[in-house]
Write a protein that holds these residues in place. Sequence first.
Motif, PDB file in Angstrom:
ATOM      1  N   ARG A  74       0.835  -1.209   0.000  1.00 29.00           N
ATOM      2  CA  ARG A  74       0.000   0.000   0.000  1.00 29.00           C
ATOM      3  C   ARG A  74       0.866   1.254   0.000  1.00 29.00           C
ATOM      4  O   ARG A  74       0.569   2.217  -0.714  1.00 29.00           O
ATOM      5  CB  ARG A  74      -0.926  -0.002   1.218  1.00 29.00           C
ATOM      6  N   ARG A  75       1.922   1.247   0.804  1.00 32.21           N
ATOM      7  CA  ARG A  75       2.796   2.419   0.869  1.00 32.21           C
ATOM      8  C   ARG A  75       3.512   2.635  -0.453  1.00 32.21           C
ATOM      9  O   ARG A  75       3.631   3.774  -0.918  1.00 32.21           O
ATOM     10  CB  ARG A  75       3.810   2.243   1.992  1.00 32.21           C
ATOM     11  N   SER A 135       1.121   4.087  -2.913  1.00 35.98           N
ATOM     12  CA  SER A 135       0.858   5.486  -2.596  1.00 35.98           C
ATOM     13  C   SER A 135       2.013   6.374  -3.047  1.00 35.98           C
ATOM     14  O   SER A 135       1.788   7.492  -3.550  1.00 35.98           O
ATOM     15  CB  SER A 135       0.628   5.646  -1.090  1.00 35.98           C
ATOM     16  N   GLU A 136       3.242   5.894  -2.892  1.00 30.33           N
ATOM     17  CA  GLU A 136       4.412   6.673  -3.307  1.00 30.33           C
ATOM     18  C   GLU A 136       4.429   6.855  -4.822  1.00 30.33           C
ATOM     19  O   GLU A 136       4.742   7.938  -5.329  1.00 30.33           O
ATOM     20  CB  GLU A 136       5.688   5.979  -2.838  1.00 30.33           C
ATOM     21  N   LEU A 193       1.787   6.823  -6.829  1.00 30.20           N
ATOM     22  CA  LEU A 193       0.704   7.743  -7.169  1.00 30.20           C
ATOM     23  C   LEU A 193       1.074   9.182  -6.807  1.00 30.20           C
ATOM     24  O   LEU A 193       0.712  10.120  -7.525  1.00 30.20           O
ATOM     25  CB  LEU A 193      -0.582   7.339  -6.468  1.00 30.20           C
ATOM     26  N   SER A 194       1.823   9.362  -5.720  1.00 25.54           N
ATOM     27  CA  SER A 194       2.280  10.706  -5.345  1.00 25.54           C
ATOM     28  C   SER A 194       3.224  11.263  -6.402  1.00 25.54           C
ATOM     29  O   SER A 194       3.146  12.449  -6.757  1.00 25.54           O
ATOM     30  CB  SER A 194       2.984  10.667  -3.984  1.00 25.54           C
ATOM     31  N   GLN A 227       1.133  12.101  -9.432  1.00 24.09           N
ATOM     32  CA  GLN A 227       0.341  13.300  -9.154  1.00 24.09           C
ATOM     33  C   GLN A 227       1.191  14.557  -9.227  1.00 24.09           C
ATOM     34  O   GLN A 227       0.750  15.589  -9.740  1.00 24.09           O
ATOM     35  CB  GLN A 227      -0.291  13.167  -7.775  1.00 24.09           C
ATOM     36  N   SER A 236      -6.704  10.876  -4.663  1.00 21.56           N
ATOM     37  CA  SER A 236      -6.047  11.816  -3.760  1.00 21.56           C
ATOM     38  C   SER A 236      -5.241  11.060  -2.710  1.00 21.56           C
ATOM     39  O   SER A 236      -5.728  10.093  -2.108  1.00 21.56           O
ATOM     40  CB  SER A 236      -7.086  12.702  -3.083  1.00 21.56           C
ATOM     41  N   GLN A 237      -3.987  11.520  -2.504  1.00 26.66           N
ATOM     42  CA  GLN A 237      -3.108  10.863  -1.547  1.00 26.66           C
ATOM     43  C   GLN A 237      -3.035  11.672  -0.254  1.00 26.66           C
ATOM     44  O   GLN A 237      -3.006  12.898  -0.288  1.00 26.66           O
ATOM     45  CB  GLN A 237      -1.701  10.713  -2.138  1.00 26.66           C
ATOM     46  N   ALA A 252       6.484  12.702   1.940  1.00 24.04           N
ATOM     47  CA  ALA A 252       5.895  11.911   0.857  1.00 24.04           C
ATOM     48  C   ALA A 252       6.636  12.117  -0.469  1.00 24.04           C
ATOM     49  O   ALA A 252       6.913  11.156  -1.192  1.00 24.04           O
ATOM     50  CB  ALA A 252       4.413  12.266   0.700  1.00 24.04           C
TER      51      ALA A 252
END
Length: 260
Positions: A8-9, A12-13, A15-16, A19, A28-29, A35
């Motif tokens: 998951r982390r 998220s990284e 996607l960040s 983004q 949205s993160q 981050a």
Amino acid sequence: MSPAAYIRRTGSEFLSALQFLTRIPVPSQPYEVDALSRAVKFFPLVGIVVGGIAALLHLLLAPHLPRLVAAFLVVLCLVLVTGCLHEDGLADTADGFGGGNDREQILRILRDSRIGSYGGIALGLSLLGRIVLIASLPLAQVATYLIVAHMLCRWTTLPLSYFLPSARTQTEGQEFNGQGARIARLTSTGTLIGGTLFSFAVAACLLRTGAVAPILVSIALTALTGLYYKRRIGGVTGDCFGATNQLAEIGVYLCGAWTL
């Protein structure tokens, strides 16, 4: 950390990074102070995504349009996908270093959102140069060079953010919290080594022996611009990252267009 939490982390990284570097819609993160510095490892992968979009567009357009027109539309697509992030950095950097005589003046100009003569010329030459060079690439290799160029130009952020500190100090106002300060000297050794091995391996797989020149040019431009930033302002800003990114992209295209 459990495997599920690690996955998951990691997601998220990525996607960040996507983004931050593009206008591609992503979930949205949650905001975390570190981050962006953790997401830097995925910058080359985001470059592959951006270059892949451009490559696909060129493959669709090339059979039906003159090469210059197809190249123009590809660059237009790239500008829309990235939101002119790196173009803005190049323009601001050209204005700052072109018009500033000392560190304080350069940083003051870099804070100015307006584009001056140096920035306008740099931006125009960058857009024109990329259109001409993409149109000059061997037709069968345009898609490959687009992917490699956007991967390697985003790789340049890794060594710059590993070796150089933020050019701004905490006493210089809100700009200390700018994007450059969020990653300068915060990239880990593992991220630098892993990102470099990944980027150079992908370039070698796609271009074979033809990858040597683009890799060497990307390294040289990163080193030269980094030394220049360090000498003039003592470190980097977010605009500096964007400027080196643009120069490396152009450098890779130039390697592909070069004929012996």
